[in-house]
Design an enzyme around this catalytic site. Structure first.
Site, mmCIF file in Angstrom:
data_model
loop_
_atom_site.group_PDB
_atom_site.id
_atom_site.type_symbol
_atom_site.label_atom_id
_atom_site.label_comp_id
_atom_site.label_asym_id
_atom_site.label_seq_id
_atom_site.Cartn_x
_atom_site.Cartn_y
_atom_site.Cartn_z
ATOM 1 C CB THR A 199 -88.546 -11.161 79.025
ATOM 2 O OG1 THR A 199 -88.786 -11.760 77.761
ATOM 3 C CG2 THR A 199 -88.138 -12.236 79.999
ATOM 4 N N GLY A 231 -87.005 -12.595 83.903
ATOM 5 C CA GLY A 231 -86.235 -12.303 85.096
ATOM 6 C C GLY A 231 -84.778 -11.931 84.978
#
Length: 521
Positions: free
Chosen positions: A335, A417
């Site tokens: 992301t 993450g």
């Protein structure tokens, strides 16, 4: 390669941070002309859908935390829901059209955020005025980032099985996305609901059906970002805000609640004791993470899980000299984190994502949109709170955060993450709050990642080698199965931080592990 010379910035008039310098510039332009923090993030976020197609895009989602000095605070949950008619699945594929089971709510989150900006911050920006940089980048092209090149090459064998992806996105040179530019132009002309209810929505739905996804036009029309109250917990003298379930923001707050009962401010942040307590607090909080699910389908008792007595029991379960086995099944995910503070101190902390790098691998070629594989976050176990169901939102890893001091935003933070997000935020927040690190120093310091990854199937403690041999040895002696990874490793996430001081100065940075930077105005 370190980017510490350009990653940080300082200003009294506003700040934006993103993982790509061109996106940071797009947001900074908005702030320079007097726009709000929300407007700056929309401009920067739109640019990132072009610049970082491997991590985020129009076929993905977003979660926001917004707050200002008047005490207003909201979470905007731009999470797509599962299709109304679903295939029967024994397992959910990680890639391909049957992983593309949920709609994409990023663009509706932009619309809701801009509405909030107009109604509460006197904002005047619209998609027509904020998408210009993204359109220009998509049409004119831009140099491929290190991150895109790395993830394209890393997935080289898989990309060959994703129609069009390997040729549409390049590993070097100039990346152009003319189809995406046309989509962005339609959004600028017709507004954000064109993606869900207009001719563009019909085109998207037809492409998804042709690819084999169960998403239909009616599903797109039902997609709506929710504006809700964030959940919170006080750590020292800072009120930490997080998005509620189905986000794992609850897990991040639980970790910090555990650490709040330990003398972290008295422990050297470069010591084995510091890392051990952070790791063990993460493990204790992750014991309950499997209960997080869509609150519209499964009751979520956030206050009970953050209750003082619950956190105290978890503290008492931590052995200061011995590691507990890692309890969680790893989930990957990628992301982008971006944030902005404007001249009035109004703040927006945001994560955009297509879940895994390159999402589902389903490229809607006539639009240039790469769809997310967030459906792979569901379970097929009927007993799971997160079992796949029509119209349901999956368990969600995105959890951007914000800290308030005396009711005013003082810290904006978040990271890429998946499972690593709460872990990275743990060490960042302790360094920032307990030890007074500036944003870049906090981001530059060594980090860890517990559990399996796409490149290592062992449930070990991966920790950046810059902690030193002494720390690695001490952690191993306590029973941690430590594996040293290179300093500033991509496995450790790409985080961003903005700090607003009581004296009016704003400091910001983006991770030296990324292609990005903070920009002040």
């Amino acid at each position: 390669m370190r980017q510490t010379s350009t990653a940080a910035a300082r200003s009294r008039r506003g700040m934006v941070t993103t993982p790509h310098h061109a996106a940071s510039e797009a947001g900074a332009k908005v702030l320079r002309r007097g726009g709000t923090a929300i407007e700056a993030v929309v401009a920067a976020g739109a640019a990132l859908t072009v610049l970082y197609p491997h991590f985020c895009g129009l076929g993905g989602d977003a979660i926001w935390i917004v707050a200002d000095s008047t005490g207003r605070r909201k979470a905007i949950m731009g999470i797509g829901q599962a299709a109304e008619v679903l295939p029967e699945l024994d397992t959910i594929p990680i890639r391909g059209p049957l992983s593309a089971l949920t709609t994409a709510a990023l663009i509706d989150s932009w619309g809701e955020a801009l509405r909030y900006s107009r109604e509460n911050w006197q904002g005047t920006g619209s998609l027509a005025t904020l998408l210009g940089d993204a359109i220009e980048l998509a049409e004119g092209g831009f140099p491929v980032s290190r991150s895109q090149s790395y993830w394209h090459e890393f997935r080289n064998a898989e990309i060959a099985d994703w129609p069009g992806v390997g040729t549409f996105f390049v590993t070097e040179g100039t990346q152009r996305q003319p189809q995406l530019a046309k989509v962005l132009e339609r959004l600028a002309l017709h507004g954000h609901r064109e993606f869900y209810e207009g001719e563009l929505g019909q085109q998207i739905a037809c492409s998804l059906e042709a690819a084999g996804s169960p998403i239909r036009f009616r599903d797109l029309g039902k997609t709506s970002a929710q504006v809700v109250e964030p959940i919170s917990l006080t750590y020292r003298n800072v009120e930490l805000l997080a998005p509620p379930p189905p986000s794992q923001g609850l897990t991040t707050l639980a970790i910090m609640g555990i650490l709040s009962k330990l003398p972290m401010q008295d422990i050297d942040p470069a010591s084995a004791d510091f890392y051990h307590l952070c790791v063990e607090a993460v493990k204790q909080a992750f014991l309950d993470r499997g209960r997080i699910a869509d609150p519209d389908h499964v009751k979520q008792a956030c206050n009970e899980r953050l209750a003082d007595e619950v956190l105290a029991r978890k503290v008492s379960a931590i052995d200061p000299q011995r590691a507990m086995p890692w309890p969680a099944r790893f989930q990957t995910g990628d992301t982008v984190y971006l944030a902005a503070v404007d001249a009035e101190g109004r703040s927006a902390s945001v994560l955009q994502s297509t879940y895994y790098d390159w999402g589902s691998g389903v490229l809607l070629g006539d639009t240039g949109i790469l769809w997310q594989n967030r459906g792979a976050a569901f379970s097929t176990d009927p007993a799971s709170p997160n079992v796949l169901a029509p119209g349901k939102r999956p368990f969600y890893t995105l959890n951007p955060g914000m800290g308030l001091r005396d009711g005013k935003p003082c810290l904006l933070y978040g990271t890429q993450g998946a499972d690593g997000q709460p872990q990275t935020l743990t060490v960042l927040l302790s360094r920032l709050i307990d030890h007074g690190f500036d944003p870049l120093s906090a981001l530059d310091a060594p980090r860890f990642l517990l559990g399996r990854t796409f490149s290592d199937s062992r449930d070990n403690l991966k920790i950046e080698e810059s902690v030193g041999e002494g720390v690695l040895g001490a952690l191993s002696a306590r029973g941690h199965e430590t594996i040293a990874i290179p300093a500033l490793n991509p496995l450790s996430g790409q985080a961003g931080v903005i700090r607003v001081g009581g004296d009016g100065w704003i400091d910001g940075a983006h991770d030296p592990r990324s292609d990005g930077c903070a920009m002040g105005i």
